[in-house]
Design a protein around this motif. Structure first.
Motif, PDB file in Angstrom:
ATOM      1  N   LEU A   1      13.260   2.154   8.022  1.00  5.50           N
ATOM      2  CA  LEU A   1      12.568   2.812   6.908  1.00  5.50           C
ATOM      3  C   LEU A   1      11.299   2.056   6.533  1.00  5.50           C
ATOM      4  O   LEU A   1      10.240   2.656   6.327  1.00  5.50           O
ATOM      5  N   GLN A   2      11.423   0.744   6.450  1.00  3.08           N
ATOM      6  CA  GLN A   2      10.270  -0.042   6.026  1.00  3.08           C
ATOM      7  C   GLN A   2       9.157  -0.020   7.052  1.00  3.08           C
ATOM      8  O   GLN A   2       7.985   0.121   6.697  1.00  3.08           O
ATOM      9  N   LYS A   3       9.485  -0.136   8.308  1.00  2.00           N
ATOM     10  CA  LYS A   3       8.432  -0.117   9.338  1.00  2.00           C
ATOM     11  C   LYS A   3       7.685   1.211   9.334  1.00  2.00           C
ATOM     12  O   LYS A   3       6.462   1.236   9.490  1.00  2.00           O
ATOM     13  N   ALA A   4       8.399   2.316   9.112  1.00  2.00           N
ATOM     14  CA  ALA A   4       7.745   3.628   9.053  1.00  2.00           C
ATOM     15  C   ALA A   4       6.801   3.712   7.852  1.00  2.00           C
ATOM     16  O   ALA A   4       5.664   4.179   7.967  1.00  2.00           O
ATOM     17  N   SER A   5       7.262   3.262   6.699  1.00  2.00           N
ATOM     18  CA  SER A   5       6.414   3.294   5.500  1.00  2.00           C
ATOM     19  C   SER A   5       5.247   2.320   5.615  1.00  2.00           C
ATOM     20  O   SER A   5       4.123   2.629   5.201  1.00  2.00           O
ATOM     21  N   LEU A   6       5.499   1.154   6.162  1.00  2.00           N
ATOM     22  CA  LEU A   6       4.419   0.182   6.351  1.00  2.00           C
ATOM     23  C   LEU A   6       3.305   0.778   7.200  1.00  2.00           C
ATOM     24  O   LEU A   6       2.119   0.615   6.893  1.00  2.00           O
ATOM     25  N   HIS A   7       3.671   1.461   8.236  1.00  2.00           N
ATOM     26  CA  HIS A   7       2.682   2.075   9.127  1.00  2.00           C
ATOM     27  C   HIS A   7       1.811   3.072   8.356  1.00  2.00           C
ATOM     28  O   HIS A   7       0.589   3.089   8.515  1.00  2.00           O
ATOM     29  N   ARG A   8       2.444   3.898   7.522  1.00  4.44           N
ATOM     30  CA  ARG A   8       1.705   4.909   6.762  1.00  4.44           C
ATOM     31  C   ARG A   8       0.731   4.295   5.746  1.00  4.44           C
ATOM     32  O   ARG A   8      -0.284   4.892   5.415  1.00  4.44           O
ATOM     33  N   PHE A   9       1.069   3.119   5.230  1.00  2.35           N
ATOM     34  CA  PHE A   9       0.245   2.511   4.179  1.00  2.35           C
ATOM     35  C   PHE A   9      -0.485   1.252   4.651  1.00  2.35           C
ATOM     36  O   PHE A   9      -0.837   0.405   3.848  1.00  2.35           O
ATOM     37  N   PHE A  60      -0.357  -6.350   2.944  1.00  6.41           N
ATOM     38  CA  PHE A  60      -1.259  -5.207   2.904  1.00  6.41           C
ATOM     39  C   PHE A  60      -2.661  -5.707   2.577  1.00  6.41           C
ATOM     40  O   PHE A  60      -2.825  -6.751   1.961  1.00  6.41           O
ATOM     41  N   GLN A  61      -3.653  -4.907   2.933  1.00  6.92           N
ATOM     42  CA  GLN A  61      -5.030  -5.265   2.595  1.00  6.92           C
ATOM     43  C   GLN A  61      -5.338  -4.964   1.137  1.00  6.92           C
ATOM     44  O   GLN A  61      -6.279  -5.509   0.583  1.00  6.92           O
ATOM     45  N   SER A  62      -4.543  -4.080   0.510  1.00  7.85           N
ATOM     46  CA  SER A  62      -4.816  -3.736  -0.887  1.00  7.85           C
ATOM     47  C   SER A  62      -3.520  -3.639  -1.685  1.00  7.85           C
ATOM     48  O   SER A  62      -2.465  -3.294  -1.153  1.00  7.85           O
ATOM     49  N   SER A  63      -3.646  -3.912  -2.973  1.00  9.23           N
ATOM     50  CA  SER A  63      -2.510  -3.761  -3.886  1.00  9.23           C
ATOM     51  C   SER A  63      -2.061  -2.309  -3.932  1.00  9.23           C
ATOM     52  O   SER A  63      -0.870  -2.017  -3.994  1.00  9.23           O
ATOM     53  N   TRP A  64      -3.036  -1.408  -3.910  1.00  9.04           N
ATOM     54  CA  TRP A  64      -2.723   0.021  -3.982  1.00  9.04           C
ATOM     55  C   TRP A  64      -1.824   0.454  -2.826  1.00  9.04           C
ATOM     56  O   TRP A  64      -0.831   1.149  -3.037  1.00  9.04           O
ATOM     57  N   ASP A  65      -2.142   0.036  -1.630  1.00 11.66           N
ATOM     58  CA  ASP A  65      -1.305   0.383  -0.478  1.00 11.66           C
ATOM     59  C   ASP A  65       0.099  -0.204  -0.620  1.00 11.66           C
ATOM     60  O   ASP A  65       1.088   0.457  -0.303  1.00 11.66           O
ATOM     61  N   ALA A  66       0.193  -1.432  -1.094  1.00 11.24           N
ATOM     62  CA  ALA A  66       1.513  -2.060  -1.265  1.00 11.24           C
ATOM     63  C   ALA A  66       2.358  -1.303  -2.276  1.00 11.24           C
ATOM     64  O   ALA A  66       3.543  -1.036  -2.040  1.00 11.24           O
ATOM     65  N   GLY A 120       9.363  -6.792  -4.931  1.00 13.09           N
ATOM     66  CA  GLY A 120       8.385  -7.583  -5.668  1.00 13.09           C
ATOM     67  C   GLY A 120       7.057  -7.566  -4.950  1.00 13.09           C
ATOM     68  O   GLY A 120       7.008  -7.672  -3.722  1.00 13.09           O
ATOM     69  N   ILE A 121       5.968  -7.412  -5.722  1.00  9.12           N
ATOM     70  CA  ILE A 121       4.629  -7.348  -5.134  1.00  9.12           C
ATOM     71  C   ILE A 121       3.698  -8.302  -5.889  1.00  9.12           C
ATOM     72  O   ILE A 121       3.682  -8.332  -7.119  1.00  9.12           O
ATOM     73  N   HIS A 122       2.926  -9.043  -5.123  1.00  6.04           N
ATOM     74  CA  HIS A 122       1.943  -9.983  -5.682  1.00  6.04           C
ATOM     75  C   HIS A 122       0.734  -9.995  -4.761  1.00  6.04           C
ATOM     76  O   HIS A 122       0.838  -9.652  -3.579  1.00  6.04           O
ATOM     77  N   ILE A 123      -0.396 -10.371  -5.302  1.00  7.53           N
ATOM     78  CA  ILE A 123      -1.577 -10.549  -4.464  1.00  7.53           C
ATOM     79  C   ILE A 123      -1.989 -12.015  -4.563  1.00  7.53           C
ATOM     80  O   ILE A 123      -2.023 -12.587  -5.651  1.00  7.53           O
ATOM     81  N   GLY A 124      -2.205 -12.626  -3.401  1.00  6.16           N
ATOM     82  CA  GLY A 124      -2.567 -14.035  -3.405  1.00  6.16           C
ATOM     83  C   GLY A 124      -2.816 -14.547  -1.999  1.00  6.16           C
ATOM     84  O   GLY A 124      -2.744 -13.807  -1.021  1.00  6.16           O
ATOM     85  N   ASP A 125      -3.076 -15.827  -1.939  1.00  6.13           N
ATOM     86  CA  ASP A 125      -3.329 -16.484  -0.656  1.00  6.13           C
ATOM     87  C   ASP A 125      -2.030 -16.686   0.116  1.00  6.13           C
ATOM     88  O   ASP A 125      -0.996 -17.027  -0.465  1.00  6.13           O
ATOM     89  N   ILE A 126      -2.125 -16.461   1.400  1.00  9.00           N
ATOM     90  CA  ILE A 126      -1.029 -16.806   2.304  1.00  9.00           C
ATOM     91  C   ILE A 126      -1.615 -17.652   3.422  1.00  9.00           C
ATOM     92  O   ILE A 126      -2.796 -17.547   3.738  1.00  9.00           O
ATOM     93  N   VAL A 127      -0.786 -18.488   3.979  1.00  7.36           N
ATOM     94  CA  VAL A 127      -1.213 -19.372   5.062  1.00  7.36           C
ATOM     95  C   VAL A 127      -0.420 -19.010   6.304  1.00  7.36           C
ATOM     96  O   VAL A 127       0.811 -18.995   6.283  1.00  7.36           O
TER      97      VAL A 127
END
Length: 138
Positions: free
Chosen positions: A39-47, A63-69, A91-98
């Motif tokens: 389910l998640q892989k299908a939704s991830l692809h769409r967004f 994701f590249q944008s908060s809106w897509d997430a 849970g959704i957050h926007i921030g730096d990842i390494v």
């Protein structure tokens, strides 16, 4: 592989009650785990999301944008409401990842996982940064 940083919207999901499920009925729990992944892989692809990794019954994606997430999270929860074989906390957050040695780290990942942990079953909880990004959207 070199280490590099990236700003991203990070979504962390977790199956509610999975540990108890696994101790009661391992086969059924593994089927739910596979269904969740599908389910998640299908939704991830769409967004335009990217599946990063599974951590037990949790899935980390970016994701590249908060809106897509947020749109992806809403779609996932709607699908599960229509067919309630299991529930997610998101849970959704926007921030730096390494990115380093085929893994991801950073405050962005840690905050998203902490937000997911306090989310109500079947819910979506976002950081203030994500809310600020999407608050004027319909």
């Amino acid at each position: 592989m070199k280490e590099y940083r990236k700003l991203a919207a990070i979504m962390f999901t977790d199956i509610v009650g999975y540990t108890a499920m696994m101790s009661r009925d391992e086969k059924s729990a593994l089927r739910i785990l596979a269904k969740n992944r599908e389910l998640q892989k299908a939704s991830l692809h769409r967004f335009h999301g990217e599946f990063i990794k599974e951590i037990g019954d949790g899935i980390l994606s970016i994701f590249q944008s908060s809106w897509d997430a947020v749109c992806c999270a809403i779609e996932l929860q709607r699908k599960l409401t229509a067919n309630p074989s299991f529930q997610l906390r998101i849970g959704i957050h926007i921030g730096d990842i390494v990115f380093s040695e085929k893994d991801v780290f950073g405050d962005g990942v840690n905050i998203a996982s902490h937000i997911q942990a306090i989310c109500e079953p079947g819910g979506i909880l976002m950081s203030e940064k994500v809310y600020d990004d999407i608050k004027n959207k319909i």
